[in-house]
Every structure is written in C-alpha cells, then in structure tokens.
Scaffold this active site. Structure first.
Site, PDB file in Angstrom:
ATOM      1  N   ARG A  98       0.722  -1.101  -0.183  1.00 56.02           N
ATOM      2  CA  ARG A  98      -0.139   0.117   0.024  1.00 56.02           C
ATOM      3  C   ARG A  98       0.953   1.281  -0.034  1.00 56.02           C
ATOM      4  O   ARG A  98       1.784   1.363   0.898  1.00 56.02           O
ATOM      5  CB  ARG A  98      -0.938  -0.083   1.187  1.00 56.02           C
ATOM      6  CG  ARG A  98      -1.560   1.201   1.535  1.00 56.02           C
ATOM      7  CD  ARG A  98      -2.793   1.234   2.330  1.00 56.02           C
ATOM      8  NE  ARG A  98      -3.873   0.480   1.964  1.00 56.02           N
ATOM      9  CZ  ARG A  98      -5.043   0.589   2.359  1.00 56.02           C
ATOM     10  NH1 ARG A  98      -5.355   1.552   3.626  1.00 56.02           N
ATOM     11  NH2 ARG A  98      -6.034   0.182   1.835  1.00 56.02           N
ATOM     12  N   HIS A 126      -7.241   1.531  -6.728  1.00 52.73           N
ATOM     13  CA  HIS A 126      -7.463   0.523  -5.617  1.00 52.73           C
ATOM     14  C   HIS A 126      -8.067  -0.921  -6.240  1.00 52.73           C
ATOM     15  O   HIS A 126      -9.198  -1.018  -6.070  1.00 52.73           O
ATOM     16  CB  HIS A 126      -8.266   1.263  -4.697  1.00 52.73           C
ATOM     17  CG  HIS A 126      -8.456   0.477  -3.346  1.00 52.73           C
ATOM     18  ND1 HIS A 126      -7.537  -0.518  -2.992  1.00 52.73           N
ATOM     19  CD2 HIS A 126      -9.216   0.733  -2.034  1.00 52.73           C
ATOM     20  CE1 HIS A 126      -7.811  -1.015  -1.858  1.00 52.73           C
ATOM     21  NE2 HIS A 126      -8.616  -0.278  -1.266  1.00 52.73           N
ATOM     22  N   GLN A 148     -10.010  -3.629  -4.079  1.00 56.90           N
ATOM     23  CA  GLN A 148     -11.128  -3.089  -3.717  1.00 56.90           C
ATOM     24  C   GLN A 148     -12.257  -3.530  -4.714  1.00 56.90           C
ATOM     25  O   GLN A 148     -13.355  -3.808  -4.534  1.00 56.90           O
ATOM     26  CB  GLN A 148     -11.289  -2.013  -2.907  1.00 56.90           C
ATOM     27  CG  GLN A 148     -12.641  -1.323  -2.510  1.00 56.90           C
ATOM     28  CD  GLN A 148     -12.843  -1.803  -1.079  1.00 56.90           C
ATOM     29  OE1 GLN A 148     -12.247  -1.966  -0.406  1.00 56.90           O
ATOM     30  NE2 GLN A 148     -14.219  -2.576  -1.180  1.00 56.90           N
ATOM     31  N   ASP A 155     -17.467   7.169  -1.831  1.00 53.69           N
ATOM     32  CA  ASP A 155     -16.249   7.322  -0.869  1.00 53.69           C
ATOM     33  C   ASP A 155     -15.997   8.385  -0.389  1.00 53.69           C
ATOM     34  O   ASP A 155     -16.534   9.470  -0.596  1.00 53.69           O
ATOM     35  CB  ASP A 155     -15.027   6.792  -2.077  1.00 53.69           C
ATOM     36  CG  ASP A 155     -13.750   6.373  -1.557  1.00 53.69           C
ATOM     37  OD1 ASP A 155     -13.717   6.228  -0.283  1.00 53.69           O
ATOM     38  OD2 ASP A 155     -12.534   6.460  -2.178  1.00 53.69           O
ATOM     39  N   CYS A 184     -16.502   1.420   0.177  1.00 51.47           N
ATOM     40  CA  CYS A 184     -15.450   0.780   0.547  1.00 51.47           C
ATOM     41  C   CYS A 184     -15.077   0.672   1.822  1.00 51.47           C
ATOM     42  O   CYS A 184     -14.246  -0.125   2.602  1.00 51.47           O
ATOM     43  CB  CYS A 184     -14.161   1.019  -0.302  1.00 51.47           C
ATOM     44  SG  CYS A 184     -13.306   2.589  -0.119  1.00 51.47           S
ATOM     45  N   ARG A 222     -13.610  -8.869   0.616  1.00 57.99           N
ATOM     46  CA  ARG A 222     -12.173  -8.545   0.211  1.00 57.99           C
ATOM     47  C   ARG A 222     -11.315 -10.072   0.395  1.00 57.99           C
ATOM     48  O   ARG A 222     -10.321 -10.305  -0.281  1.00 57.99           O
ATOM     49  CB  ARG A 222     -11.663  -7.683   1.273  1.00 57.99           C
ATOM     50  CG  ARG A 222     -12.397  -6.201   1.197  1.00 57.99           C
ATOM     51  CD  ARG A 222     -11.633  -5.554  -0.155  1.00 57.99           C
ATOM     52  NE  ARG A 222     -10.308  -5.199  -0.199  1.00 57.99           N
ATOM     53  CZ  ARG A 222      -9.672  -4.209   0.678  1.00 57.99           C
ATOM     54  NH1 ARG A 222     -10.302  -3.301   0.873  1.00 57.99           N
ATOM     55  NH2 ARG A 222      -8.238  -4.193   0.199  1.00 57.99           N
TER      56      ARG A 222
HETATM   57  N1  NVA Z   1     -10.119   6.954  -1.517  1.00 60.24           N
HETATM   58  C1  NVA Z   1      -9.806   6.508  -0.223  1.00 60.24           C
HETATM   59  C2  NVA Z   1     -10.004   4.782  -0.336  1.00 60.24           C
HETATM   60  C3  NVA Z   1      -9.685   4.199   1.202  1.00 60.24           C
HETATM   61  C4  NVA Z   1      -9.890   2.865   0.965  1.00 60.24           C
HETATM   62  C5  NVA Z   1      -8.399   6.765   0.163  1.00 60.24           C
HETATM   63  O1  NVA Z   1      -7.572   6.617  -0.642  1.00 60.24           O
HETATM   64  O2  NVA Z   1      -8.118   6.928   1.325  1.00 60.24           O
HETATM   65  N1   CP Z   2     -11.317  -0.254   1.751  1.00 58.89           N
HETATM   66  C1   CP Z   2     -10.058  -0.279   2.462  1.00 58.89           C
HETATM   67  O1   CP Z   2      -8.910  -0.521   1.585  1.00 58.89           O
HETATM   68  O2   CP Z   2      -9.774  -0.197   3.816  1.00 58.89           O
HETATM   69  P1   CP Z   2      -8.587   0.149   4.551  1.00 58.89           P
HETATM   70  O3   CP Z   2      -7.959   1.506   4.303  1.00 58.89           O
HETATM   71  O4   CP Z   2      -9.071  -0.064   6.084  1.00 58.89           O
HETATM   72  O5   CP Z   2      -7.718  -1.006   4.253  1.00 58.89           O
END
Ligand code: NVA
Ligand code: CP
Length: 308
Positions: free
Chosen positions: A108, A135, A138, A227, A267, A295
């Site tokens: 990540r 992502h 997801q 989101d 998500c 997931r």
């Molecule tokens: N768009 C959000 C998704 C979190 C899973 C972020 O990047 O924080």
């Molecule tokens: N949806 C998602 O990726 O959640 P986290 O940021 O908790 O991993």
C-alpha cells in the site's frame, strides 16, 4: 510471474476468471471457521510480505485472513522501521532481498511510482493494496459482492457519486470497460475524472457518462457507490472540498431515484453523514459489511492467480 497492479493491465477473460474462482472457493468453504484453511491449501509453506505506507484496517486484515485460508503465512512491515528505499538501502536492493524471503508482496503506497519501481526489481509477484491512483483489489471485491447479491454485472448501471477523481473512481472506470457495465458519475467539475483515465476509457469503449447533477447520475441505477470525500494523504483544503461535494451526498432522496432494488456500496472507512447518511449506510439496501468480508475471497483469488 504476474503482478496485480491495475485492473487495466488485464484482459476481461482473466478478470472474469479471478471473480469466478473466488466465487467457487467461497462456496467450497461454506461452514468452515473464519480462518480454517481451504482443503487444498495452495499457499502451504508460502509467505506474503505486506508493506503499508498508509493506515489500513480492511486491507491488512483481509489479506492476512486470505493467506491463512490459503494455508500460508504473512509478515507485515512498517516502512518506517524497515530499509525500504531510504538513504541506507536502495529500493532495488530491498526488492532483491525480499524476493529471497517471500513468495508474494502486497504494497500500500502513497505513490504509484513506488509500485512500478518495486515491481521492476522483484522476482516475485507484487499486489497493489491501494495507491494514490488505484485500488484494484477493492474494486475486484466490489464486483464480486455486486454479483453475489444481484447476479451478473454486465449491462447493469452503476452510479458513482462524489469525488470522481480518486483511486477508487479510477479503478471503477477501468472495471466498467473490462466487465461491460454502464457507469454514471455524479461529480462537480473540480472533482471530475482526470484526462488520462478519460482517454483510456474512450479508447477502451467504456460506457461512461459524467453528470454535474447527482440526481441524473443516480437515476435508474442498480447500485449507488461513493467514497470518502477526503482520501488519505489528500492534500486539499478539506473544508472547501467538503462544501463543494455537499450536494453529492448519498441520502434516502438519492436512493429513491435508483431502481427500487438498488444496493448501496462503500469501500469504507466512511465519513458518516458526509458522503452518505447513517440512514443509507445502516439501511436495508447497504451491503458494506459484505463488501469488507468479500475482500478476503476476492484477494484469495488474486493471490492464487499471481502465484499461479
Ligand atoms: N479513496 C480512499 C479509499 C480508502 C480505502 C483513500 O484513498 O483514502
Ligand atoms: N477499503 C479499504 O481499503 O480499507 P482500509 O483502508 O481499512 O484497508
């Protein structure tokens, strides 16, 4: 060796196979305990290294449980106390060392460039566990969840409301072309999809419509998705962005414009009563907790596909 970095890297047939195998594997373990291994244990004796440059609840836990169910083990690293592309060791050398220890890596990252660079030096598969640009894990799980609840996503209408220029919306646009569904985005001009993804969508015949009026985007949808308005590391004037996105909130009025049996997806983590009201996310049409669970199942299939 196969990486899983973006939905756009794959053929529709490969993506379909990943979803179908996830579905089959989930059915095969009906009645099992949450972390009991699948009968075939395809990851027995194998290890996944997980690196998180940003916080995570779902991705961390679901990958960990996914690997357990596949019979393997995980090691989670904090880049702050690891030699991870810092002054004392190049990313290339770190990648070579990790390739000796493990069988697959999940990263990540705050910068998608790190994924591309890391992948170029690894001799084991790399999976994108969220970047600033996409992502994919997801969205693959969300396709899985949609189909589990409502059947094939082909020719269905998915409506995305709010921030139309983030990692989730980019991967959803890619998925719309690969899985052949209609995607309507309801977002203000300032937060509309970027040029690069729109050019890709056009070239790949995505059935995409962008509206500044959220009601038009939501009309007749089979699923409404949104989101967080402020993504992790989103360096914006938060107050101003929230003000601009206020009228794109998913609430019961918006849900009424969708099909009567439409579902709501998010998500998570959620900005409660910002992008979605409690009434909708806690309501009957919300499938958000199933999305979190799935997931595990979608990622098992992604890992298997990468490891072959
Ligand atoms: N768009 C959000 C998704 C979190 C899973 C972020 O990047 O924080
Ligand atoms: N949806 C998602 O990726 O959640 P986290 O940021 O908790 O991993």
């Amino acid at each position: 060796m196969k990486n899983f970095l973006n939905i756009s890297d794959f053929s529709s047939a490969d993506l379909r196979e990943i979803i179908d195998q996830a579905m089959q594997r989930k059915k095969n373990r009906d009645g099992f305990n949450k972390s009991s291994p699948d009968k075939d244990e395809p990851l027995k004796g194998k290890t996944m290294i997980m690196i998180f440059e940003k916080p995570s609840t779902r991705t961390r836990l679901s990958f960990d449980i996914a690997v357990k169910q596949l019979g393997g083990s995980t090691i989670t690293l904090d880049p702050n106390n690891t030699h991870y592309g810092k002054g004392d060791e190049t990313l290339r050398d770190t990648a070579k060392v990790m390739s000796e220890y493990a069988d697959v890596i999940m990263l990540r990252t705050s910068s998608h460039k790190n994924l591309d660079e890391f992948a170029s030096h690894l001799s084991i598969p790399l999976i994108n566990g969220l970047s600033d640009l996409s992502h994919p894990c997801q969205i693959m799980s969300d396709i899985f969840t949609f189909e589990e609840v409502k059947g094939s996503i082909e020719n269905k209408k998915i409506s995305w409301l709010g921030d139309g220029n983030n990692n989730m919306s980019n991967s959803l646009i890619e998925a719309s072309a690969k899985f052949n569904f209609k995607l309507t985005l309801g977002c203000p001009k300032k937060y509309s999809p970027g040029k690069k993804i729109l050019t890709w969508a056009k070239k790949n015949n995505a059935d995409l419509e962008i509206f500044t009026d959220p009601k038009k985007a939501a009309a007749g949808a089979d699923c409404i998705m949104t989101d967080k308005w402020i993504s992790m590391n989103d360096k914006v004037n938060q107050k101003q962005k929230k003000k601009i996105l206020k009228s794109y909130q998913v609430n019961s009025k918006i849900m009424k414009l969708a099909k009567p049996d439409a579902i709501f997806m998010h998500c998570l983590p959620v900005g409660r009563n910002e992008e979605v009201t409690d009434e909708v996310i806690d309501g009957k049409r919300s499938v958000v907790w199933l999305q979190s669970l799935n997931r595990v199942h979608a990622q098992k299939s992604i890992i298997n596909w990468c490891i072959g």
